[in-house]
Design a protein around this motif. Sequence first.
Motif, PDB file in Angstrom:
ATOM      1  N   ILE A 185       6.823 -46.590 -29.593  1.00  0.00           N
ATOM      2  CA  ILE A 185       5.708 -45.636 -29.564  1.00  0.00           C
ATOM      3  C   ILE A 185       5.047 -45.559 -30.940  1.00  0.00           C
ATOM      4  O   ILE A 185       3.815 -45.569 -31.040  1.00  0.00           O
ATOM      5  N   GLY A 186       5.857 -45.482 -31.982  1.00  0.00           N
ATOM      6  CA  GLY A 186       5.310 -45.348 -33.329  1.00  0.00           C
ATOM      7  C   GLY A 186       4.365 -46.471 -33.711  1.00  0.00           C
ATOM      8  O   GLY A 186       3.175 -46.227 -33.978  1.00  0.00           O
ATOM      9  N   PRO A 187       4.841 -47.718 -33.722  1.00  0.00           N
ATOM     10  CA  PRO A 187       3.933 -48.797 -34.131  1.00  0.00           C
ATOM     11  C   PRO A 187       2.754 -48.997 -33.182  1.00  0.00           C
ATOM     12  O   PRO A 187       1.656 -49.333 -33.637  1.00  0.00           O
ATOM     13  N   VAL A 188       2.961 -48.796 -31.874  1.00  0.00           N
ATOM     14  CA  VAL A 188       1.834 -48.951 -30.937  1.00  0.00           C
ATOM     15  C   VAL A 188       0.778 -47.888 -31.221  1.00  0.00           C
ATOM     16  O   VAL A 188      -0.422 -48.182 -31.311  1.00  0.00           O
ATOM     17  N   ALA A 189       1.215 -46.621 -31.396  1.00  0.00           N
ATOM     18  CA  ALA A 189       0.257 -45.544 -31.658  1.00  0.00           C
ATOM     19  C   ALA A 189      -0.440 -45.762 -32.996  1.00  0.00           C
ATOM     20  O   ALA A 189      -1.654 -45.539 -33.108  1.00  0.00           O
ATOM     21  N   ALA A 190       0.305 -46.223 -33.999  1.00  0.00           N
ATOM     22  CA  ALA A 190      -0.317 -46.461 -35.307  1.00  0.00           C
ATOM     23  C   ALA A 190      -1.370 -47.567 -35.198  1.00  0.00           C
ATOM     24  O   ALA A 190      -2.457 -47.463 -35.774  1.00  0.00           O
ATOM     25  N   ALA A 191      -1.054 -48.617 -34.421  1.00  0.00           N
ATOM     26  CA  ALA A 191      -2.021 -49.713 -34.275  1.00  0.00           C
ATOM     27  C   ALA A 191      -3.256 -49.258 -33.507  1.00  0.00           C
ATOM     28  O   ALA A 191      -4.363 -49.724 -33.764  1.00  0.00           O
ATOM     29  N   LEU A 192      -3.074 -48.333 -32.559  1.00  0.00           N
ATOM     30  CA  LEU A 192      -4.197 -47.934 -31.708  1.00  0.00           C
ATOM     31  C   LEU A 192      -5.007 -46.788 -32.301  1.00  0.00           C
ATOM     32  O   LEU A 192      -6.228 -46.751 -32.170  1.00  0.00           O
TER      33      LEU A 192
ATOM     34  N   VAL B  41      -1.645 -39.367 -24.789  1.00  0.00           N
ATOM     35  CA  VAL B  41      -1.667 -40.507 -23.875  1.00  0.00           C
ATOM     36  C   VAL B  41      -3.088 -40.939 -23.504  1.00  0.00           C
ATOM     37  O   VAL B  41      -3.405 -42.128 -23.591  1.00  0.00           O
ATOM     38  N   PRO B  42      -3.978 -40.014 -23.101  1.00  0.00           N
ATOM     39  CA  PRO B  42      -5.331 -40.489 -22.765  1.00  0.00           C
ATOM     40  C   PRO B  42      -6.017 -41.186 -23.943  1.00  0.00           C
ATOM     41  O   PRO B  42      -6.723 -42.187 -23.751  1.00  0.00           O
ATOM     42  N   ALA B  43      -5.806 -40.683 -25.162  1.00  0.00           N
ATOM     43  CA  ALA B  43      -6.417 -41.336 -26.328  1.00  0.00           C
ATOM     44  C   ALA B  43      -5.829 -42.724 -26.550  1.00  0.00           C
ATOM     45  O   ALA B  43      -6.549 -43.675 -26.886  1.00  0.00           O
ATOM     46  N   LEU B  44      -4.522 -42.869 -26.343  1.00  0.00           N
ATOM     47  CA  LEU B  44      -3.885 -44.183 -26.495  1.00  0.00           C
ATOM     48  C   LEU B  44      -4.434 -45.179 -25.479  1.00  0.00           C
ATOM     49  O   LEU B  44      -4.731 -46.329 -25.808  1.00  0.00           O
TER      50      LEU B  44
ATOM     51  N   ALA C 130      -6.567 -48.514 -26.347  1.00  0.00           N
ATOM     52  CA  ALA C 130      -6.049 -49.849 -26.016  1.00  0.00           C
ATOM     53  C   ALA C 130      -7.122 -50.690 -25.326  1.00  0.00           C
ATOM     54  O   ALA C 130      -7.338 -51.860 -25.680  1.00  0.00           O
ATOM     55  N   TYR C 131      -7.835 -50.088 -24.356  1.00  0.00           N
ATOM     56  CA  TYR C 131      -8.900 -50.841 -23.687  1.00  0.00           C
ATOM     57  C   TYR C 131     -10.050 -51.129 -24.649  1.00  0.00           C
ATOM     58  O   TYR C 131     -10.629 -52.220 -24.640  1.00  0.00           O
ATOM     59  N   ASP C 132     -10.390 -50.146 -25.484  1.00  0.00           N
ATOM     60  CA  ASP C 132     -11.475 -50.361 -26.453  1.00  0.00           C
ATOM     61  C   ASP C 132     -11.133 -51.506 -27.403  1.00  0.00           C
ATOM     62  O   ASP C 132     -11.977 -52.352 -27.702  1.00  0.00           O
ATOM     63  N   ARG C 133      -9.897 -51.522 -27.879  1.00  0.00           N
ATOM     64  CA  ARG C 133      -9.509 -52.524 -28.855  1.00  0.00           C
ATOM     65  C   ARG C 133      -9.622 -53.931 -28.265  1.00  0.00           C
ATOM     66  O   ARG C 133     -10.111 -54.858 -28.920  1.00  0.00           O
TER      67      ARG C 133
END
Lengths: 340, 340
Positions: free
Chosen positions: B177-184, B194-197, B201-204
């Motif tokens: 969760i940490g690295p994924v959230a930091a990357a996103l 969660v909605p922001a993540l 992810a789709y935007d990225r």
Amino acid sequence: MGAVVGALFVGVDGGGTSTRCVVAAESGEILGRGRAGGANAVSVRDPSANLLAALLAALGGLDRSRVAGGVFGLAGAAQARALAERAWSEAELPGRPRVVPDMLVAFTGTTDAADGTVLVAGTGAVGARVRSRRIVRRADGFGWLFGDEGSGVWLGRRAVAAALTALDGRGAPTALIGPVAAALLGEAGDPEDVPALVAAAYDRIAEAGPAWLGTLAPAVDAAARRGDQVARDIVREAARRLGRTARVVGEPDGTGEERGPLVLAGSLLTEPTELARLVRAELGPRTTSLPAGDGAAGAAALALRAALPPGDPRAGEGHRALIGRTFADRPERRADDGRG
Amino acid sequence: MGAVVGALFVGVDGGGTSTRCVVAAESGEILGRGRAGGANAVSVRDPSANLLAALLAALGGLDRSRVAGGVFGLAGAAQARALAERAWSEAELPGRPRVVPDMLVAFTGTTDAADGTVLVAGTGAVGARVRSRRIVRRADGFGWLFGDEGSGVWLGRRAVAAALTALDGRGAPTALIGPVAAALLGEAGDPEDVPALVAAAYDRIAEAGPAWLGTLAPAVDAAARRGDQVARDIVREAARRLGRTARVVGEPDGTGEERGPLVLAGSLLTEPTELARLVRAELGPRTTSLPAGDGAAGAAALALRAALPPGDPRAGEGHRALIGRTFADRPERRADDGRG
């Protein structure tokens, strides 16, 4: 609030491929119905026009000044509220409508219970906990790349991968190769031309969008029913994942609400699919599951309830009449619905 | 053919992020090296300019009229041949270059064996059987939506899904969760929104392309090494799938060729990753695996071999000199390469 005699209530259920609208009296009697194209802000060119068309068709010759409330059930696009308000004002209706998630009107269009669960598997997949007729918790609904586990798109993507994997020798032979190749290359294409299949799959998604993958879902379900082991494994895994989604949101969270029924929505769960059968088996006999009823009636029920004081018995009577009428059209579902 | 004394051979390895070029004498001595940006026709704006820049840097002050052959190893885009020929003619080199799959130059840059297997896991993943220094069979390489199983993009997509699934209660808690959230969302974002993540992810991917998912692969590998069970399961599954890809293409097909070595290519298999360790374990001790050497040298070796008559001993001597020089720079790999 107070007297609502003579008042009209509008309910709209805007889906990806169609929008349905009902206009109901306080008694729950449906006085008008309308239908139009899809209302999904992401995939439909002019969702507001379709919302308006469904509204106008349902209102017919009714006196619009009598409209005392309206609820739109729309997928959670950020633009949903603006779209609904625009259609409402263009239909020259008084006040402003409420906009709620489409999952909620699927629930209230099926049962008059205040608490319960809704599991959707159509193009996408999502589960939600309903408390006091509001969505209080969700699981999945993360879209085609990161979730929607067990949805039509999920099944379709796995079908393409399984066909390709069988063709290059990594996976077991499968009857899915035929329908996948036919969908990608047409009946005249060579179903074993792997580079052509791969290129066509990416092209199709680029042109038609990822929802196109969901069109393969019936072929997966049919192959599973006919005993194709690869298809069976895909559908079983979809059922396991949908079962997990439903279980995660299905338990009361200790605030005193009832567990309530589980409403199964979306074409993959309301049609007599192998997937629906396996999802019910996955959830076990203790779960009361109901196939989703009429979301537009459910939206009208929410509008009617909002206009009445808490505890007013007309709320439940009107709600039951609204969705009972729907069920009366499909008597084979009556035995399932568990209402008294 | 005939005498090639004084002739020069050009080898180019054009990857997604960089292009490397060597110019070699018939002896295998490397006379020039060049490097430039990526040469992938899909992801790089001007791949032909990068091919040209690498060529010019490697040619330096050498006499271009002595160039007797050239081979480009390029990913299988349809445009690869045109790009290579354009760069070749803009560098004012005689004749026309040969264009081969980048997997093949990874193989010939690692071993002088004629037959063997190459398994690639970088941004994408693919396996191939090599016979007489040609690709005769492939497995996977089906891209980010339908395959590339065990690749960086495959790992990254599963990391995002695992983080989201942990957050909504369907999956086990995970350090991902940490690295994924930091990357996103950046370090300032709320890692539980969660909605922001999901939206990020789709935007990225819409902005940076699916290869962006591959940037998460090192975080998955690190979390697995630190014992995070969810990450371990993802990396184990990646290793199983890569092992399957290698096995499917790794066996001789009965035409009399040797089994030969297995070349492991792509950053996930050439770096000392947990995934590389598990892939080697998956393949078992009977498989001789070599980390990929210098693909540009491998391309030059193919050019040199093409200029000599079959059976000419200078072909093998030049080939071994070309790739031996590469290995001499990295003595820790010498013990693995199994050459006599």
